[in-house]
Write a protein that holds these residues in place. Structure first.
Motif, short mmCIF file in Angstrom:
data_model
loop_
_atom_site.label_atom_id
_atom_site.label_comp_id
_atom_site.label_asym_id
_atom_site.label_seq_id
_atom_site.Cartn_x
_atom_site.Cartn_y
_atom_site.Cartn_z
N PHE A 1 0.84 -1.19 0.00
CA PHE A 1 0.00 0.00 0.00
C PHE A 1 0.88 1.25 0.00
O PHE A 1 2.00 1.23 0.53
CB PHE A 1 -0.88 0.05 1.25
CG PHE A 1 -1.96 -1.00 1.32
CD1 PHE A 1 -2.02 -2.05 0.42
CD2 PHE A 1 -2.94 -0.91 2.31
CE1 PHE A 1 -3.01 -3.00 0.50
CE2 PHE A 1 -3.94 -1.85 2.40
CZ PHE A 1 -3.98 -2.91 1.50
N ALA A 2 0.36 2.32 -0.58
CA ALA A 2 1.07 3.59 -0.58
C ALA A 2 0.10 4.71 -0.28
O ALA A 2 -0.94 4.84 -0.95
CB ALA A 2 1.75 3.83 -1.92
N ILE A 3 0.43 5.51 0.73
CA ILE A 3 -0.40 6.65 1.10
C ILE A 3 0.22 7.92 0.52
O ILE A 3 1.44 8.05 0.46
CB ILE A 3 -0.55 6.75 2.64
CG1 ILE A 3 -1.60 7.80 3.01
CG2 ILE A 3 0.79 7.04 3.31
CD1 ILE A 3 -1.98 7.77 4.50
N SER A 4 -0.64 8.81 0.08
CA SER A 4 -0.18 10.10 -0.43
C SER A 4 -1.17 11.17 -0.03
O SER A 4 -2.30 10.87 0.38
CB SER A 4 0.01 10.06 -1.95
OG SER A 4 -1.21 9.74 -2.59
N ARG A 5 -0.74 12.40 -0.18
CA ARG A 5 -1.56 13.50 0.32
C ARG A 5 -1.43 14.69 -0.63
O ARG A 5 -0.35 14.99 -1.12
CB ARG A 5 -1.06 13.88 1.72
CG ARG A 5 -1.77 15.01 2.38
CD ARG A 5 -1.24 15.19 3.79
NE ARG A 5 -1.85 16.35 4.42
CZ ARG A 5 -1.63 16.73 5.66
NH1 ARG A 5 -0.79 16.04 6.43
NH2 ARG A 5 -2.21 17.79 6.15
N ASP A 6 -2.56 15.35 -0.85
CA ASP A 6 -2.58 16.59 -1.60
C ASP A 6 -2.98 17.69 -0.62
O ASP A 6 -4.16 17.84 -0.30
CB ASP A 6 -3.57 16.48 -2.77
CG ASP A 6 -3.56 17.72 -3.66
OD1 ASP A 6 -3.23 18.82 -3.18
OD2 ASP A 6 -3.89 17.57 -4.84
#
Length: 120
Positions: free
Chosen positions: A66-71
């Protein structure tokens, strides 16, 4: 302040899904955002978190898949889930910590949850 999660669904083992969560309201900062999940009969567990410096933390059960990212500009957080397993089946909730708005601060906000089901 509200968090709206989307992107859940039914997928076969080995497949991928991408979850999205957007915060709405007169927000000018969020310290950290994250994803948690709750499987039937189990407690809620942390999946992944990301702070305003984009430093991430993952549960050992999802690390590498899994990979979390944020804008930050959109007050949104995403979770790319690859190589899904049946044990990933759960309701996934997004979370935001220390949300500052023009009116007040919110220590913690939870989204409504989105169902992810992985078939074997």
């Amino acid at each position: 302040v509200q968090l709206q999660a989307s992107g859940g669904g039914l997928v076969q083992a080995g497949g991928s899904l991408r979850l999205s969560c957007a915060a709405s309201g007169s927000i000018f900062s969020i310290r950290a955002m994250g994803w948690y999940r709750q499987a039937p009969g189990k407690g809620r567990e942390m999946v992944a978190t990301i702070n305003r410096r984009h430093e991430t933390d993952y549960s050992s059960s999802v690390k590498g898949r899994f990979a979390i990212s944020r804008d930050t500009g959109r007050n949104a957080v995403y979770l790319q889930m690859n190589s899904l397993k049946p044990e990933d089946t759960a309701v996934y909730y997004c979370n935001a910590l220390n949300v500052a708005t023009t009116d007040k601060g919110y220590p913690e906000v939870w989204g409504q949850g989105t169902q992810v089901t992985v078939s074997s």
